[in-house]
Design a protein around this motif. Structure first.
Motif, PDB file in Angstrom:
ATOM      1  N   MET A   1       0.849  -1.182   0.000  1.00 50.73           N
ATOM      2  CA  MET A   1       0.000   0.000   0.000  1.00 50.73           C
ATOM      3  C   MET A   1       0.885   1.232   0.000  1.00 50.73           C
ATOM      4  N   ARG A   2       0.326   2.337  -0.443  1.00 47.20           N
ATOM      5  CA  ARG A   2       1.050   3.609  -0.476  1.00 47.20           C
ATOM      6  C   ARG A   2       0.268   4.619   0.361  1.00 47.20           C
ATOM      7  N   LEU A   3       0.964   5.196   1.349  1.00 51.89           N
ATOM      8  CA  LEU A   3       0.349   6.200   2.208  1.00 51.89           C
ATOM      9  C   LEU A   3       1.081   7.526   2.066  1.00 51.89           C
ATOM     10  N   LYS A   4       0.319   8.609   2.102  1.00 54.46           N
ATOM     11  CA  LYS A   4       0.906   9.944   2.111  1.00 54.46           C
ATOM     12  C   LYS A   4       0.816  10.470   3.537  1.00 54.46           C
TER      13      LYS A   4
ATOM     14  N   GLU B   1       5.244  10.497   0.413  1.00 51.62           N
ATOM     15  CA  GLU B   1       4.678   9.205   0.006  1.00 51.62           C
ATOM     16  C   GLU B   1       5.520   8.077   0.592  1.00 51.62           C
TER      17      GLU B   1
ATOM     18  N   HIS C   1      -6.713   4.200   3.735  1.00 49.08           N
ATOM     19  CA  HIS C   1      -6.303   5.596   3.602  1.00 49.08           C
ATOM     20  C   HIS C   1      -5.311   5.841   2.479  1.00 49.08           C
ATOM     21  N   GLU C   2      -5.259   4.918   1.517  1.00 47.05           N
ATOM     22  CA  GLU C   2      -4.459   5.187   0.329  1.00 47.05           C
ATOM     23  C   GLU C   2      -5.070   6.396  -0.380  1.00 47.05           C
ATOM     24  N   GLY C   3      -4.238   7.343  -0.726  1.00 46.23           N
ATOM     25  CA  GLY C   3      -4.710   8.554  -1.394  1.00 46.23           C
ATOM     26  C   GLY C   3      -5.106   9.674  -0.455  1.00 46.23           C
TER      27      GLY C   3
ATOM     28  N   VAL D   1      -4.868   0.488   5.066  1.00 46.68           N
ATOM     29  CA  VAL D   1      -5.215   0.308   3.654  1.00 46.68           C
ATOM     30  C   VAL D   1      -6.402   1.175   3.237  1.00 46.68           C
TER      31      VAL D   1
ATOM     32  N   ASP E   1       5.703   3.698   0.620  1.00 45.17           N
ATOM     33  CA  ASP E   1       5.229   2.378   0.224  1.00 45.17           C
ATOM     34  C   ASP E   1       5.416   1.447   1.401  1.00 45.17           C
TER      35      ASP E   1
END
Length: 167
Positions: A1-4, A9, A64-66, A62, A11
């Protein structure tokens, strides 16, 4: 997943059942958000997601991606503190300090809600400017517990920071 998180950013290779709090603390080494009760009752894990308060222990990372996630580490830095952090220092709005990161992040989110005229149970009116009385601040911060009972100083810190554009 990728979180900001805090503008960067990241990974992550984490189980989809990982809470946002555990992702922040265990995978990103952002330990400012505390694991108090792990049941959403104390507010020590409060973070901002898209500018709104969230108990990080109650939501999955997961989900909160984006999203834009802000932790206590993202509000300010040594030598350049957020106005709310400065106000907590000035008003001695902490004792042991365990709840302080969640209190500060929640206070920033709460001031945003008040600025947007979201009423609370203590609001005088449902359709007007929110006046930050002691009762209003206390009601809005009721999801953040302080075992040391620094509440009067926390309320003073929030009231003072509200006049400095701390939201």
């Amino acid at each position: 997943m990728r979180l900001k998180v805090n503008g960067s950013e990241h990974d992550l290779d984490a189980d989809i059942r990982t809470s946002l709090l555990d992702a922040l603390r265990d995978h990103l080494a952002l330990t400012g958000s505390k694991k108090g009760c792990d049941h959403g009752q104390c507010g020590a894990c409060t973070v901002l997601v898209n500018g709104r308060r969230v108990n990080a222990c109650l939501t999955l990372a997961v989900m909160h991606e984006g999203d834009e996630i802000t932790t206590i580490e993202g509000l300010g830095a040594p030598g350049h503190l957020h106005p709310m952090q400065e106000s907590f220092l000035h008003h001695d709005g902490y004792q042991c300090g365990y709840c302080t990161p969640g209190q500060i992040v929640s206070a920033v989110g709460m001031l945003g809600e008040a600025r947007d005229n979201w009423p609370s149970h203590a609001s005088e009116s449902l359709d007007g400017q929110v006046e930050l009385t002691d009762a209003e601040i206390s009601e809005r911060m009721s999801g953040n517990l302080c075992r040391c009972s620094a509440y009067p100083n926390i309320v003073d810190a929030i009231r003072d920071a509200s006049g400095k554009g701390a939201a």
